[in-house]
Design a protein around this motif. Structure first.
Motif, PDB file in Angstrom:
ATOM      1  N   ALA A  93       0.830  -1.216   0.000  1.00 12.06           N
ATOM      2  CA  ALA A  93       0.000   0.000   0.000  1.00 12.06           C
ATOM      3  C   ALA A  93       0.862   1.262   0.000  1.00 12.06           C
ATOM      4  O   ALA A  93       0.527   2.251  -0.645  1.00 12.06           O
ATOM      5  CB  ALA A  93      -0.932   0.003   1.210  1.00 12.06           C
ATOM      6  N   GLU A  94       1.982   1.218   0.710  1.00  9.35           N
ATOM      7  CA  GLU A  94       2.875   2.389   0.725  1.00  9.35           C
ATOM      8  C   GLU A  94       3.551   2.588  -0.625  1.00  9.35           C
ATOM      9  O   GLU A  94       3.744   3.725  -1.072  1.00  9.35           O
ATOM     10  CB  GLU A  94       3.924   2.239   1.836  1.00  9.35           C
ATOM     11  N   GLY A  97       0.917   4.084  -2.763  1.00  7.96           N
ATOM     12  CA  GLY A  97       0.599   5.445  -2.321  1.00  7.96           C
ATOM     13  C   GLY A  97       1.725   6.446  -2.550  1.00  7.96           C
ATOM     14  O   GLY A  97       1.491   7.659  -2.508  1.00  7.96           O
ATOM     15  N   ARG A 101       1.829  10.568  -2.344  1.00  2.72           N
ATOM     16  CA  ARG A 101       2.494  11.230  -1.230  1.00  2.72           C
ATOM     17  C   ARG A 101       3.419  12.337  -1.744  1.00  2.72           C
ATOM     18  O   ARG A 101       3.379  13.457  -1.240  1.00  2.72           O
ATOM     19  CB  ARG A 101       3.300  10.191  -0.449  1.00  2.72           C
ATOM     20  N   THR A 107      -3.868  12.305   3.463  1.00  3.63           N
ATOM     21  CA  THR A 107      -3.867  10.881   3.807  1.00  3.63           C
ATOM     22  C   THR A 107      -5.195  10.199   3.460  1.00  3.63           C
ATOM     23  O   THR A 107      -5.211   9.075   2.961  1.00  3.63           O
ATOM     24  CB  THR A 107      -3.577  10.702   5.312  1.00  3.63           C
ATOM     25  N   ARG A 110      -5.517   9.794  -0.227  1.00  6.50           N
ATOM     26  CA  ARG A 110      -4.504   8.846  -0.657  1.00  6.50           C
ATOM     27  C   ARG A 110      -4.989   7.422  -0.399  1.00  6.50           C
ATOM     28  O   ARG A 110      -4.915   6.559  -1.254  1.00  6.50           O
ATOM     29  CB  ARG A 110      -3.225   9.100   0.130  1.00  6.50           C
ATOM     30  N   ARG A 111      -5.485   7.227   0.802  1.00  6.55           N
ATOM     31  CA  ARG A 111      -5.935   5.885   1.177  1.00  6.55           C
ATOM     32  C   ARG A 111      -7.063   5.419   0.251  1.00  6.55           C
ATOM     33  O   ARG A 111      -7.062   4.279  -0.210  1.00  6.55           O
ATOM     34  CB  ARG A 111      -6.383   5.883   2.646  1.00  6.55           C
ATOM     35  N   VAL A 114      -5.552   4.560  -3.141  1.00  3.09           N
ATOM     36  CA  VAL A 114      -4.743   3.337  -3.059  1.00  3.09           C
ATOM     37  C   VAL A 114      -5.662   2.122  -2.990  1.00  3.09           C
ATOM     38  O   VAL A 114      -5.451   1.128  -3.678  1.00  3.09           O
ATOM     39  CB  VAL A 114      -3.787   3.393  -1.840  1.00  3.09           C
ATOM     40  N   GLU A 115      -6.709   2.217  -2.185  1.00  2.26           N
ATOM     41  CA  GLU A 115      -7.658   1.103  -2.076  1.00  2.26           C
ATOM     42  C   GLU A 115      -8.282   0.788  -3.425  1.00  2.26           C
ATOM     43  O   GLU A 115      -8.394  -0.368  -3.818  1.00  2.26           O
ATOM     44  CB  GLU A 115      -8.765   1.444  -1.070  1.00  2.26           C
ATOM     45  N   LEU A 118      -5.637  -0.869  -5.659  1.00  2.73           N
ATOM     46  CA  LEU A 118      -5.300  -2.215  -5.184  1.00  2.73           C
ATOM     47  C   LEU A 118      -6.431  -3.185  -5.507  1.00  2.73           C
ATOM     48  O   LEU A 118      -6.194  -4.339  -5.869  1.00  2.73           O
ATOM     49  CB  LEU A 118      -5.011  -2.212  -3.680  1.00  2.73           C
ATOM     50  N   ALA A 127      -2.265  -5.730   1.083  1.00  3.35           N
ATOM     51  CA  ALA A 127      -1.870  -4.322   1.193  1.00  3.35           C
ATOM     52  C   ALA A 127      -0.746  -4.089   2.202  1.00  3.35           C
ATOM     53  O   ALA A 127       0.093  -3.217   1.997  1.00  3.35           O
ATOM     54  CB  ALA A 127      -3.083  -3.476   1.578  1.00  3.35           C
ATOM     55  N   ASP A 128      -0.713  -4.869   3.267  1.00  3.27           N
ATOM     56  CA  ASP A 128       0.255  -4.605   4.325  1.00  3.27           C
ATOM     57  C   ASP A 128       1.502  -5.487   4.257  1.00  3.27           C
ATOM     58  O   ASP A 128       2.331  -5.465   5.162  1.00  3.27           O
ATOM     59  CB  ASP A 128      -0.431  -4.755   5.691  1.00  3.27           C
TER      60      ASP A 128
HETATM   61  P1  ADP Z   1       1.338   7.909   5.968  1.00  2.87           P
HETATM   62  O1  ADP Z   1       1.888   7.664   4.615  1.00  2.87           O
HETATM   63  O2  ADP Z   1       0.891   9.317   6.180  1.00  2.87           O
HETATM   64  O3  ADP Z   1       2.218   7.362   7.083  1.00  2.87           O
HETATM   65  P2  ADP Z   1      -0.278   5.544   6.225  1.00  2.87           P
HETATM   66  O4  ADP Z   1       0.875   4.853   6.868  1.00  2.87           O
HETATM   67  O5  ADP Z   1      -1.624   5.441   6.824  1.00  2.87           O
HETATM   68  O6  ADP Z   1      -0.016   7.098   6.019  1.00  2.87           O
HETATM   69  O7  ADP Z   1      -0.401   4.962   4.733  1.00  2.87           O
HETATM   70  C1  ADP Z   1       0.644   4.990   3.783  1.00  2.87           C
HETATM   71  C2  ADP Z   1       0.064   4.973   2.399  1.00  2.87           C
HETATM   72  O8  ADP Z   1      -0.568   3.755   2.072  1.00  2.87           O
HETATM   73  C3  ADP Z   1      -0.990   5.994   2.230  1.00  2.87           C
HETATM   74  O9  ADP Z   1      -1.003   6.361   0.866  1.00  2.87           O
HETATM   75  C4  ADP Z   1      -2.252   5.252   2.648  1.00  2.87           C
HETATM   76  O10 ADP Z   1      -3.361   5.842   2.052  1.00  2.87           O
HETATM   77  C5  ADP Z   1      -1.972   3.893   2.072  1.00  2.87           C
HETATM   78  N1  ADP Z   1      -2.414   2.735   2.875  1.00  2.87           N
HETATM   79  C6  ADP Z   1      -1.818   2.209   3.950  1.00  2.87           C
HETATM   80  N2  ADP Z   1      -2.405   1.079   4.349  1.00  2.87           N
HETATM   81  C7  ADP Z   1      -3.382   0.838   3.457  1.00  2.87           C
HETATM   82  C8  ADP Z   1      -4.342  -0.203   3.287  1.00  2.87           C
HETATM   83  N3  ADP Z   1      -4.401  -1.272   4.082  1.00  2.87           N
HETATM   84  N4  ADP Z   1      -5.200  -0.100   2.257  1.00  2.87           N
HETATM   85  C9  ADP Z   1      -5.135   0.956   1.438  1.00  2.87           C
HETATM   86  N5  ADP Z   1      -4.273   1.952   1.537  1.00  2.87           N
HETATM   87  C10 ADP Z   1      -3.388   1.906   2.535  1.00  2.87           C
END
Ligand code: ADP
Ligand code: ADP
Length: 225
Positions: A93-94, A97, A101, A107, A110-111, A114-115, A118, A127-128
């Motif tokens: 996911a990062e 994203g 970013r 955020t 972005r999320r 990304v969702e 994905l 994603a993780d």
């Molecule tokens: P940040 O980058 O500000 O630390 P996060 O750690 O929440 O924010 O997320 C990192 C990136 O990945 C961001 O673009 C966030 O939207 C996306 N993201 C993280 N986890 C997920 C997930 N499980 N599903 C979708 N998008 C995610």
């Protein structure tokens, strides 16, 4: 997507000429394949459009604007390579994203984006994870999602499926088309695989010895050289 107009492109390395007298017109939203044997200049042309290599002569216009001397990071294009080139220390996911970013999307947006991407490449369940925990096909899907997530006006792909087996290639060909329609991008796609070029493209540009020898929609290719 953006329209692209290439005029009299030339590229040489010392006395070796790898592209010459090359003209190409691509319409907004078109899927164009650069097809040709190894060494015909496909990657050189793609890299010149990307801004990763300078032309020795000629011009590249995008939506009517001359980008010939604009550096790669200011062209706003997406790129996918045969080697997935993912960030190994970032999760899936990062990785996806990341382009959002650096464009300072907040955020929440972005999320959501990304969702969406994905899901489009059927990877929301990983994603993780880190890239090293994924198969080659999954890693290339991440790379595709990362290239499309900011909905670039132009998406450049250099043999993106070259490292994958036949079944996976076919599945991903379909996904690339789906993603392109979703993002509305103009795509330039390098391959030396005829079947792939014929099944995916709106238009095929056939290269040989650094020149474009034919440009045609798949049904007309080879018919009228
Ligand atoms: P940040 O980058 O500000 O630390 P996060 O750690 O929440 O924010 O997320 C990192 C990136 O990945 C961001 O673009 C966030 O939207 C996306 N993201 C993280 N986890 C997920 C997930 N499980 N599903 C979708 N998008 C995610
Ligand atoms: P393709 O992608 O169709 O296989 P390339 O664009 O990679 O072709 O290469 C076209 C030609 O340019 C080849 O003959 C290659 O050897 C040559 N070439 C590519 N890069 C360089 C370089 N940095 N220096 C000299 N010749 C190069």
């Amino acid at each position: 997507g953006a329209s692209i107009r290439i005029r009299n492109a030339r590229k040489s390395y010392g006395t070796t000429t790898v592209l010459e007298h090359l003209d190409l017109d691509i319409e907004a939203g078109e899927f164009v394949t650069l097809l040709g044997p190894s060494g015909s200049g496909k990657s050189t042309l793609l890299n010149a459009i990307a801004g990763l290599e300078n032309l020795t002569g000629g011009t590249i216009e995008v939506d009517g604007r001359d980008l010939t001397h604009v550096p790669a990071h200011r062209r706003g294009f997406g790129m996918v390579f045969q080697s997935y080139a993912l960030f190994p220390h970032l999760t899936v996911a990062e990785n996806v994203g990341y382009p959002l970013r650096i464009r300072h999307l907040n955020t929440r947006n972005r999320r959501a984006r990304v969702e969406k991407y994905l899901q489009l490449v059927a990877l929301d369940h990983v994603a993780d994870r880190l890239p090293s925990q994924l198969s080659g096909g999954q890693q290339q899907r991440v790379s595709l999602a990362r290239a499309m997530v900011f909905e670039p006006r132009v998406l450049l792909m250099d043999e993106p499926l070259g490292a994958l087996d036949r079944n996976l290639r076919q599945a991903l060909q379909f996904e690339i088309r789906k993603l392109q329609l979703e993002a509305g991008s103009t795509v330039i796609y390098v391959t030396h695989d005829h079947d792939e070029a014929l099944s995916m493209s709106d238009k095929v540009a056939l290269l040989n010895g650094g020149r474009i020898v034919q440009v045609a929609a798949p049904p007309e290719l080879y018919r009228n050289p």
